[in-house]
Write an enzyme that holds these catalytic residues in place. Structure first.
Site, PDB file in Angstrom:
ATOM      1  N   SER A   1       0.870  -1.177   0.000  1.00 47.42           N
ATOM      2  CA  SER A   1       0.000   0.000   0.000  1.00 47.42           C
ATOM      3  C   SER A   1       0.907   1.228   0.000  1.00 47.42           C
ATOM      4  CB  SER A   1      -0.882  -0.002   1.244  1.00 47.42           C
ATOM      5  OG  SER A   1      -0.069   0.182   2.384  1.00 47.42           O
ATOM      6  N   LYS A   2       0.257   2.355  -0.226  1.00 48.17           N
ATOM      7  CA  LYS A   2       1.028   3.604  -0.199  1.00 48.17           C
ATOM      8  C   LYS A   2       1.766   3.740   1.125  1.00 48.17           C
ATOM      9  CE  LYS A   2      -1.971   6.525  -0.905  1.00 48.17           C
ATOM     10  NZ  LYS A   2      -2.922   7.570  -0.913  1.00 48.17           N
ATOM     11  N   GLN A   3       1.080   3.292   2.207  1.00 50.24           N
ATOM     12  CA  GLN A   3       1.634   3.467   3.555  1.00 50.24           C
ATOM     13  C   GLN A   3       2.921   2.656   3.745  1.00 50.24           C
ATOM     14  OE1 GLN A   3      -1.684   2.936   2.930  1.00 50.24           O
ATOM     15  NE2 GLN A   3      -2.136   5.093   3.256  1.00 50.24           N
TER      16      GLN A   3
END
Ligand code: GLU
Length: 290
Positions: free
Chosen positions: A240-242
């Site tokens: 994910s972006k995170q």
């Protein structure tokens, strides 16, 4: 064309990355393998999580990869009257009800009953407002979840069983902030768009039994499901972006598609055009997931 209708339903919380491309490619391949239609639906119903411009960026990325929808894309933010109508129908039959509980109220009620959180750390709604609001103001709307185990079969992962009442409880359809919940929007849209086959990432497996219950409550047909493998980030969790997923490089769609095909266990032809390689991958997919 067959009666098959599939879809890719990204949330525009950022551009596509290696993980979301796997879901896009899997759903596209399944549609092509079945000579069906492939739709794109931008799931921007959770407005605070959406990033302005991410929707257009996702559509550009898909186009750069040769993944073109067979009908104009739809935006959930433009379909809220449909969700409201579905909710009103459920309330009218008693399948859904208003709830006045805040998170704190739910925590206190669960503690008073000596109950634990579910295995996901989520709160299982204790049913406080099932019999009425006792004069309190409604905040959210919930589905009255029937007791018992929901059984279903995923085309890739096989038989799944979940006791939704015990592990999730009556779940939210419309939130206290007035936004419709993903579960309601996705089920109403899949039904309204005539989706016959859902192909999406494995991170959504746990949502499927809730969606089956909602389909039943709304009298909608049940699509078949295939949950595709996930790409994991450096921390072992879904990319994910995170956790550092880089946006897809539009200049190198072939490399990105090759990596996505490998995650799906497919050979990726380096000869010919991207369209040739996609057609070849669709033939391989048909053998694997008939
Ligand atoms: N919008 C959801 C997501 O991006 C996917 C919904 C679905 O495929 O059912 O995670």
């Amino acid at each position: 064309m067959t009666g098959y209708r599939g879809r890719f339903a990204p949330s525009p919380t950022g551009p596509l990355h290696a993980g979301s491309l796997v879901a896009a490619l899997a759903s596209w391949l399944d549609a092509r393998a079945h000579e069906g239609q492939w739709l794109v639906r931008i799931e921007d119903v959770d407005r605070p999580r959406c990033v302005p411009g991410a929707d257009q960026e996702i559509l550009r990325q898909l186009a750069a990869c040769g993944l073109l929808p067979d009908a104009p894309p739809q935006w959930q933010s433009q379909r809220e009257p449909l969700y409201q109508r579905a909710l009103e129908g459920l309330v009218a039959t008693g399948a859904a009800y208003p709830c006045a509980c805040s998170r704190k109220d739910i925590e206190l009620a669960l503690r008073a009953q000596g109950r634990e959180r579910s295995r996901h750390g989520e709160l299982v709604y204790p049913g406080t407002c099932r019999q009425g609001l006792a004069g309190r103001e409604p905040r959210a709307w919930r589905l009255r979840v029937p007791e018992g185990v929901v059984a279903w079969t995923d085309r890739r992962l096989g038989v799944h069983l979940q006791d939704v009442a015990a592990t999730v409880g009556d779940f939210v359809l419309k939130r206290a902030d007035g936004l419709f919940a993903y579960q309601l929007a996705v089920v109403v849209d899949d039904g309204e768009q005539g989706i016959t086959h859902v192909v999406r990432g494995e991170d959504l497996v746990d949502n499927t039994p809730r969606q089956l219950l909602l389909q039943r409550a709304l009298g909608l047909p049940q699509p078949t499901y295939l949950h595709a493998p996930l790409v994991l980030g450096a921390n072992g969790e879904k990319l994910s972006k995170q956790n550092g997923a880089a946006p897809l490089d539009l200049r190198a769609p072939r490399a990105a598609l090759g990596a996505a095909a490998a995650t799906l266990g497919l050979e990726w032809s380096v000869h010919g055009t991207v369209a040739d390689a996609l057609a070849e991958a669709a033939r391989a997919w048909r053998q694997r997931w008939p």
